[in-house]
Enzyme design. Structure first.
Site, PDB file in Angstrom:
ATOM      1  N   GLY A 235       0.815  -1.207   0.000  1.00  0.00           N
ATOM      2  CA  GLY A 235       0.000   0.000   0.000  1.00  0.00           C
ATOM      3  C   GLY A 235       0.841   1.245   0.000  1.00  0.00           C
ATOM      4  N   PRO A 237       2.554   4.855   1.125  1.00  0.00           N
ATOM      5  CA  PRO A 237       3.197   5.231   2.378  1.00  0.00           C
ATOM      6  C   PRO A 237       2.198   5.850   3.352  1.00  0.00           C
ATOM      7  CG  PRO A 237       4.382   6.125   0.502  1.00  0.00           C
ATOM      8  CD  PRO A 237       3.123   5.556  -0.024  1.00  0.00           C
ATOM      9  N   LYS A 241       1.038   0.305   7.480  1.00  0.00           N
ATOM     10  CA  LYS A 241       1.584  -1.047   7.301  1.00  0.00           C
ATOM     11  C   LYS A 241       2.453  -1.443   8.500  1.00  0.00           C
ATOM     12  CE  LYS A 241       3.341   0.078   3.287  1.00  0.00           C
ATOM     13  NZ  LYS A 241       2.752   1.426   3.134  1.00  0.00           N
ATOM     14  N   THR A 242       3.330  -0.519   8.895  1.00  0.00           N
ATOM     15  CA  THR A 242       4.167  -0.806  10.054  1.00  0.00           C
ATOM     16  C   THR A 242       3.299  -0.992  11.293  1.00  0.00           C
ATOM     17  OG1 THR A 242       5.757   0.682   9.048  1.00  0.00           O
ATOM     18  CG2 THR A 242       6.183   0.038  11.305  1.00  0.00           C
ATOM     19  N   HIS A 456      -5.663  35.137 -10.451  1.00  0.00           N
ATOM     20  CA  HIS A 456      -5.469  33.725 -10.753  1.00  0.00           C
ATOM     21  C   HIS A 456      -6.421  32.864  -9.914  1.00  0.00           C
ATOM     22  CE1 HIS A 456      -2.691  30.338 -11.952  1.00  0.00           C
ATOM     23  NE2 HIS A 456      -3.332  29.790 -10.919  1.00  0.00           N
ATOM     24  N   GLU A 457      -6.453  33.132  -8.620  1.00  0.00           N
ATOM     25  CA  GLU A 457      -7.281  32.298  -7.734  1.00  0.00           C
ATOM     26  C   GLU A 457      -8.765  32.528  -7.990  1.00  0.00           C
ATOM     27  OE1 GLU A 457      -5.800  30.019  -6.461  1.00  0.00           O
ATOM     28  OE2 GLU A 457      -3.756  30.804  -6.420  1.00  0.00           O
ATOM     29  N   HIS A 460      -9.857  30.624 -11.001  1.00  0.00           N
ATOM     30  CA  HIS A 460     -10.171  29.219 -10.715  1.00  0.00           C
ATOM     31  C   HIS A 460     -11.579  29.084 -10.154  1.00  0.00           C
ATOM     32  CE1 HIS A 460      -6.433  27.144 -11.313  1.00  0.00           C
ATOM     33  NE2 HIS A 460      -5.754  27.928 -10.515  1.00  0.00           N
ATOM     34  N   ASP A 533      -0.953  23.774 -12.026  1.00  0.00           N
ATOM     35  CA  ASP A 533      -2.254  23.586 -12.692  1.00  0.00           C
ATOM     36  C   ASP A 533      -2.067  22.828 -14.000  1.00  0.00           C
ATOM     37  OD1 ASP A 533      -3.166  25.185 -10.707  1.00  0.00           O
ATOM     38  OD2 ASP A 533      -3.229  27.007 -11.929  1.00  0.00           O
TER      39      ASP A 533
END
Ligand code: ADP
Length: 661
Positions: A235, A237, A241-242, A456-457, A460, A533
């Site tokens: 799977g 990181p 798992k550990t 720019h933001e 979006h 982007d």
């Protein structure tokens, strides 16, 4: 520039290094003998040598201060004039104590170099001067001996010991070469149980069986069932798992040996293999127990030439394979290994009788995330505003270590603000901290840059509103963050989605293009800020065409393969060069179409774009609600699709903003 929070890809590969990666608070016990005794010995020896040298130096200094050199003539003259009380001969010097030599506390003496003078002794015999000889200069003899003999040998010994320790990673001078004990972590009791692992129900189910094998090996072997030797946890990181491996050891109450695949790999051929041998020997002595090899791909890479051959690694792998075949399962020795690159593993490792069980530990789903958040907030005080479900919804794609981190950051934030319990607003704030970094208030953007980032933001966000017909965002900000974003738009989906339609994917690409389109429309030039982007949009377009069969030109043909699905999940083309060239063309066309669409939407809503940007420049951070207020004033006919969670989130953002002010 923009961080799109509803896109799971953003979280890819995040946070593999959890805080408790190895060893818990109680700490792993290194297998080395305690070096304390050795250290004390060394300190004592060094102290003794320093004292000896120090005292000798002191006495030499004293001697120099109270001794004066004279010429041989002067010495002979002194004999003539009967000014000498006594004389001492050493091999190199004649030390003369004159009569009346007391100068305060110290005796004052002269010295001169001894010459080959045959007449001296007869001369002295005629006088009353006392004289005697000494074999060496006693004061400096020990120092000379130390400097000339002991020190060089000690130095050589020290260097050799260091070199051998490097080679052998532990052990004594020579015998330690290849011993693995320097890197193995052993925990007698991990203290972790399955209760500490959430969101991995299938994995837990499979591992529970294994715990039973460890508890009652006899039950299985008596009817002839072979016990499994190993299981491979696969799977991304940070998914636990550990933690799962530790939980198996904790549940079975057996010791836990852990080390990483890369610990085996050394510059020296043969060391890795001998480490494997040593590890198994140690583990068999402590059986029943669990060996956990993290990142097994470091040694278990396929031996074919595709991934580059390496003799040392192959030897290590061969040794591992033969040890796995050799040990007796009835003793209760189990090997767990973890990897996020199962595709590169050597087939021999996965054969029955070795790591024959593959347990998938994938990114948690919505319910899993809620449970992980619950596990980590068990010992954290939370006030009544907290709704972990909503946090889980806002963190699609996050892994266990991210979620643990979010709870911790929120707790730190609450303490910083002098509160005794964490609130929902703290949690939302830390979601941002974990994924975008902390606010970087000291970075000052020039007014021009600030304006570009704001356009720019808003570009979006506005495109997203117009394309998706819903409140697209919870927060728009142009306060730079430590992880690189100069500004971003925070999205939260209404619900967890496992499938996306073609239209939704197109709308996402158009949204990603909104930032660059706004820059071009307003400033007639573009900046470097859209790199992220472009990368995302290109990735999406490539997947649509090459993997999901969403293009008319290529139809239902798969042209790419994902090789490392548990890491960044990037796809590699699997087609002829001509097709690849055509594919590039198709991707470019799709992106261009989406870009044109974004531009068109923004151009026809230029007033909204300007007004909202102006407001954002002034406030630096605005909520989706504030965004929509301005937008709706200018577009009274717009009907949005309601999103309960979005509203809740906005309230949280507002409350964070008001406490900050
Ligand atoms: P991996 O080995 O998969 O990279 P780890 O087991 O080292 O991940 O996880 C790091 C930390 O993240 C854990 O110590 C734990 O605090 C947290 N964590 C990860 N996954 C989970 C989970 N499923 N349930 C609870 N905590 C988790």
């Amino acid at each position: 520039m923009a961080e799109n929070y509803n896109n799971g890809d953003n979280y890819g590969g995040g946070g593999s290094e959890g805080p408790n990666r190895r060893g818990g608070p109680d700490g792993p016990n290194r297998q080395n003998k305690s070096p304390k005794k050795k250290q004390t010995m060394i300190i004592i020896i060094i102290a003794a040598v320093i004292t000896l040298i120090g005292s000798t130096i002191m006495s030499t200094l004293l001697e120099n201060a109270t001794t004066k050199e004279i010429t041989y003539n002067e010495f002979l003259e002194m004999i003539e004039k009967d000014e000498i009380e006594k004389i001492k001969f050493t091999t190199t010097k004649i030390i003369i104590t004159p009569k009346d030599s007391d100068e305060g506390y110290f005796k004052f003496t002269y010295w001169t170099t001894a010459l080959n003078d045959d007449e001296l002794l007869p001369k002295l015999n005629k006088t009353k001067i006392e004289y005697k000889g000494e074999v060496t200069d006693s004061q400096s003899s020990i120092v000379t001996f130390l400097l000339e003999w002991i020190l060089p040998f000690a130095f050589i010994y020290f260097i050799m010991a260091m070199v051998f320790r490097r080679i052998g990673k532990g052990g004594g001078m020579m015998g330690g070469v290849g011993k693995s004990n320097a890197k193995i972590y052993v925990e007698k009791e991990t203290g972790v149980t399955f209760r500490d692992v959430a969101g991995q129900e299938e994995a837990k189910e499979s591992l529970k069986e294994i715990v039973d094998f460890l508890h009652n090996p006899g039950k299985y072997s008596s009817i002839g069932a072979k016990l499994p030797k190993g299981a491979l946890l696969v799977g991304p990181p940070g998914t636990g798992k550990t933690l799962l491996a530790k939980a198996v050891a904790g549940e079975a109450k057996v010791p836990f040996f852990s080390l990483s695949g890369s610990d085996f790999v050394e510059m020296y051929v043969g060391v890795g293999a001998s480490r494997v041998r040593d590890l198994f020997k140690q583990a068999q002595q402590s059986a029943p127990c669990i060996i956990f090899i993290d990142e097994i791909d470091a040694i278990g890479k396929s031996r074919d030439s595709k991934y580059g051959g390496n003799d040392e690694r192959e030897q290590t792998l061969n040794q591992l394979l033969s040890e796995m075949d050799g040990f007796d399962t009835s003793k209760g020795l189990l090997i767990l290994a973890a990897t996020n690159r199962p595709d590169v593993l050597d087939k021999a490792l996965l054969r029955p009788g070795r790591f024959d069980r593959r347990i998938i530990v994938d990114r948690p789903d919505m319910k899993g995330r809620v449970n992980i958040l619950k596990v980590h907030s068990r010992n954290v005080s939370m006030d009544e505003t907290v709704d972990l479900k909503k946090i889980a919804l806002a963190t699609s794609g996050a892994v266990g270590s991210d979620l643990a981190n979010i709870i911790n950051e929120a707790a730190i934030n609450a303490v910083k603000n002098g509160r005794r319990a964490i609130s929902q607003a703290d949690l939302f704030e830390s979601v941002e901290v974990v994924f975008a970094g902390k606010e970087k208030k000291e970075r000052i953007l020039s007014p021009k840059e600030k304006k570009i980032v704001a356009y720019h933001e808003v570009g979006h966000a506005l495109v997203a509103v117009l394309e998706k017909k819903s409140v697209p965002v919870q927060k728009i900000t142009i306060v730079p963050r430590t992880m690189g974003a100069l500004g971003y738009v925070m999205h939260v989906p209404e619900e967890e989605k496992y499938l996306e339609t073609k239209d939704e994917m197109l709308a996402s690409i158009v949204g990603l293009m909104g930032g660059r389109a706004a820059e071009e429309i307003v400033f007639e030039s573009v900046t470097s800020g859209a790199a992220n982007d472009m990368e995302k949009a290109t990735g999406l377009a490539k997947n649509m065409i090459a993997r999901f069969g969403m293009s008319e030109k290529f139809g239902l043909m798969s042209l790419a393969k994902v090789e490392n699905e548990y890491l960044d999940g990037s796809a590699h083309l699997d087609c002829s060069q001509e097709t690849a060239a055509e594919l590039d063309k198709e991707i470019r066309e799709l992106l261009k179409k989406c870009y044109d669409r974004a531009k068109e939407l923004l151009q026809s809503n230029r007033e909204s774009l300007d007004k909202i940007t102006e407001y954002l420049c002034q406030e630096e951070t605005i909520t989706g609600k504030q965004f929509m207020e301005i937008f709706k004033k200018l577009n009274p006919d717009f009907v949005e699709i309601k999103n309960d969670l979005a509203e809740e989130l906005e309230e949280a953002v507002e409350s964070v903003n008001s406490t900050e002010k």
